[in-house]
Design an enzyme around this catalytic site. Structure first.
Site: not given
Ligand code: NAP
Length: 248
Positions: A16, A37, A60-61, A87, A155, A159, A190
């Site tokens: 996702r 994932d 699981d990462v 990611n 967090y 990061k 997201t």
């Molecule tokens: P997201 O929608 O929550 O998607 C993250 C995905 O990672 C989910 O499918 C989640 O699975 C999976 N995940 C979590 N723990 C995991 C594990 N231990 N092993 C494998 N997969 C795992 O997040 P996103 O917003 O797309 O974020 C993606 C990246 O961008 C992240 O590193 C985040 O910190 C970074 N980021 C996001 C934003 C933002 O505004 N969205 C801004 C800056 C940086 P589950 O749903 O099953 O937990």
């Protein structure tokens, strides 16, 4: 000619959010993509939608054995991995340091930081065999500046660590034609961002010079560039995609 023809990519957290967007773009640009994932149903559905050049694997990462299994399975299916997008990540509790539990601190660091270490460690031998590699580690604006309110210290720490590990690995592996860069998104639409704020981005909008939340596809365009040979002279660098937030 597509921009990722001949590449084999592994994208974590691809069920996702941004990971799903990166995986979709990579397949459209000619790569074979291993999507991984914890969320099996959504991951499988996406991989089926993307067709024969996409493969979903449960992952699981935080678990080195899980990394060994997805790399082994992925290489058997598609050949040596030449692109890795670390990611997967979580925001964790939005709380101040004195209220942050040790368990929550460790969980956030295990996924966001240890996961990136295990990912690079697990995939680098495949890239060395292939003689080429591009690693894109997803950090955050919180990996550059800690002053945007809601993320916890865990967090921010994780990061910042991603940014440092990116530079260390880029220097070590440059001579082997393996490039390593970090990407630092601002506010991206997201599930994670919606959980942290609300659909509209709430108060965050006032902090963004461009005045809007990004679509994940806008980040995928940057990740695609860094994964492709178009960025052949770029390594060890941090790439902000924040609509000017950190320019303030
Ligand atoms: P997201 O929608 O929550 O998607 C993250 C995905 O990672 C989910 O499918 C989640 O699975 C999976 N995940 C979590 N723990 C995991 C594990 N231990 N092993 C494998 N997969 C795992 O997040 P996103 O917003 O797309 O974020 C993606 C990246 O961008 C992240 O590193 C985040 O910190 C970074 N980021 C996001 C934003 C933002 O505004 N969205 C801004 C800056 C940086 P589950 O749903 O099953 O937990």
């Amino acid at each position: 000619m597509n921009r990722l023809d001949g590449k084999v990519a592994l994208v974590t957290g691809a069920a996702r959010g941004m990971g799903a967007s990166h995986a979709r773009k990579f397949v459209e640009e000619g790569a074979k993509v291993i999507l991984t994932d914890l969320s099996d149903a959504a991951g499988k559905e996406l991989a089926e939608d993307l067709g024969g050049n996409a493969l979903f694997l449960h992952h699981d990462v935080t678990d080195p054995q899980s990394w060994a299994e997805v790399v082994e399975h992925g290489v058997r299916a598609f050949g040596d991995i030449t692109v890795l997008v670390n990611n997967a990540g979580i925001l964790g509790p939005v709380t101040q340091t004195a209220e942050l539990s040790e368990a929550d601190y460790r969980t956030v660091c295990a996924i966001n930081q240890d996961g990136v270490f295990y990912g690079m460690k697990s995939v680098l031998p495949s890239m060395e065999r292939a003689g080429i590699g591009a690693i894109v580690n997803i950090s955050s604006i919180a990996g550059i500046a800690a002053n945007y309110g809601f993320p916890s210290l865990a967090y921010v720490a994780s990061k910042f660590a991603v940014r440092g590990m990116t530079k260390a690995t880029a220097i070590e592996y440059g001579p082997k034609n393996i490039r390593v860069n970090s990407v630092h998104p601002g506010f991206i639409q997201t599930p994670m961002m919606v959980e942290a704020t609300d659909e509209s981005g709430g108060d965050a909008l006032g902090l963004i010079p461009l005045g809007r939340i990004a679509d994940p596809n806008e980040v995928s365009n940057l990740v695609l560039f860094l994964a492709s040979d178009e960025s052949s002279y770029i390594t060890g660098a941090e790439h902000l995609i924040d609509a000017g937030m950190l320019a303030q």
